[in-house]
Design a protein around this motif. Sequence first.
Motif, short mmCIF file in Angstrom:
data_model
loop_
_atom_site.label_atom_id
_atom_site.label_comp_id
_atom_site.label_asym_id
_atom_site.label_seq_id
_atom_site.Cartn_x
_atom_site.Cartn_y
_atom_site.Cartn_z
N ASN A 117 2.98 -3.23 -5.00
CA ASN A 117 3.67 -3.11 -4.96
C ASN A 117 4.44 -2.34 -3.73
O ASN A 117 4.07 -1.38 -3.36
N PRO A 118 4.96 -4.00 -2.82
CA PRO A 118 5.44 -3.06 -1.62
C PRO A 118 6.76 -1.76 -1.37
O PRO A 118 6.15 -1.23 -0.25
N ARG A 119 6.90 -1.22 -2.35
CA ARG A 119 7.73 -0.11 -1.93
C ARG A 119 7.26 0.96 -2.67
O ARG A 119 7.26 2.46 -2.66
N LEU A 120 5.38 0.52 -2.69
CA LEU A 120 5.00 2.38 -2.39
C LEU A 120 4.74 2.95 -1.94
O LEU A 120 4.85 2.83 -0.26
N ILE A 121 4.52 4.92 -1.91
CA ILE A 121 4.73 5.64 -0.75
C ILE A 121 2.76 5.70 -1.13
O ILE A 121 2.86 6.31 -1.82
N TYR A 122 2.49 5.19 -0.09
CA TYR A 122 0.99 5.78 -0.79
C TYR A 122 0.18 6.82 0.97
O TYR A 122 0.35 6.63 1.73
N GLY A 180 6.20 14.16 3.97
CA GLY A 180 6.03 13.17 4.49
C GLY A 180 6.52 12.22 3.02
O GLY A 180 6.88 11.27 3.86
N ILE A 181 6.27 12.54 1.64
CA ILE A 181 6.07 11.67 1.09
C ILE A 181 7.73 11.68 1.17
O ILE A 181 8.40 11.15 0.65
N LEU A 182 8.44 13.14 0.83
CA LEU A 182 9.85 12.93 0.70
C LEU A 182 10.86 12.70 1.73
O LEU A 182 11.93 11.55 1.36
N GLY A 187 12.89 7.15 4.00
CA GLY A 187 13.68 6.16 4.24
C GLY A 187 13.50 5.25 3.68
O GLY A 187 13.99 3.77 4.12
N ARG A 188 12.86 4.68 2.37
CA ARG A 188 12.86 3.32 1.56
C ARG A 188 14.22 3.27 0.89
O ARG A 188 14.20 1.96 0.31
N GLU A 189 14.88 4.10 1.50
CA GLU A 189 16.44 4.21 0.39
C GLU A 189 16.98 3.09 1.81
O GLU A 189 17.83 2.62 0.36
N GLY A 194 7.69 0.42 0.94
CA GLY A 194 6.93 1.75 1.26
C GLY A 194 6.43 2.36 2.64
O GLY A 194 6.60 1.30 3.59
N GLN A 195 5.37 2.46 2.51
CA GLN A 195 4.43 3.19 3.88
C GLN A 195 3.66 4.38 3.74
O GLN A 195 3.42 4.40 2.47
#
Length: 397
Positions: A117-122, A180-182, A187-189, A194-195
Amino acid sequence: MNQPLSDLRVLDLSQVMAGPFACMLLGDMGADVVKVEPPGVGDQTRSAMEYRYKGTDSPGFLALNRNKRSIEIDLKNEAGLETFYALVKTADVIIENSRPGVMKRLKADYETLSAINPRLIYASISGFGQTGPWAQRPGFDLIAQAMSGIMSATGTEDGEPVKATTPIADLGSGLFVVYGILSALHGRERSGKGQYVDTSLFEAALGLSIWETTELWASGEAPRPIGTANRMSAPYQAVRSSDGHFVFGAANARLWARLCDMLGRDDLRNDPRFADNTGRMKNREALIEALEAVFATNTTAHWVEALLAAGIPAGPINGFDAATQSDHALARNMVMDVPHKVEGTYKSLGFAVKLSGTPQQVRYGAPLLGEHTREVVDSLDLPQSYDSLKEAGAFGR
């Protein structure tokens, strides 16, 4: 009401405090938080503490896990890992707080899951971060407070080492990771990608040490413990009254003048030792001795009322019983009853931030272990049924 994070799914792979606290905050804002727990035992906080209400889960677990659904998945089982990967495809955020390297061994690290899932925020929370010479050290709030410098400047000068009772490294890292997540989601928008978000208890504790590090760099000397006093201004601390202690702050020229007027002490106002804040800081012990000689003549209630009437910040030193039962805490909805299948209801702290248009909501209380496993698994795109996966040991044996 549509809440601001209601379009997000968060997977909570964390335990105890920092990660669960962060995930609860996201759940309070509407995120669908799925707590992924080891079969049979779950989050170790379920069995922590000596206290219980009615059920088997500890009050500490209940306090940190509202607005979540719980599923049991065995990440060491092939069918369990397959189920988990299907869940990852539906997720926006993952939060884990294992020691660096553990998630890689479980094949649930950022590199593996971002390929799915490349859009994932981990997001990872650890004791000391993913890199650096201390990265593999075990992380606990006590250790972070000690090694960050906080304990060296807490307590009284000649006393034993003292930590902040509130676990500021644990809770601070939870707040920092939400920040950091928010930011990463925003940034993902724009990027569509993700990152990885990396924070730690050590960095949270050090990152909150604003006054102490400022004093270090400005004076060239390591800050020492100063009890309840302030590092930048005086008088600003706890003082003794005839029946206990209270706190007050006359921490600028205007408030200092008001204090002298209220006490009728022009001698203090005119004393060259106390002419400005620099002098009051340098001669703080003498200043407090002079003020306590006055404050010792009456009660805490008297002085708090008198100081507030003069426009000087002051307050009693409440226990948590008095604080949570105060009219103000109740008016601000800082204590609430949360529904629960076993407990009926349990008391919980309320929302510390208020949103006018999309306020937080308690959609459900802390989940029972594995309470939502079938519900969540049935919603996934899997080639096998829930019953087949269960037979294969995906959810424990």
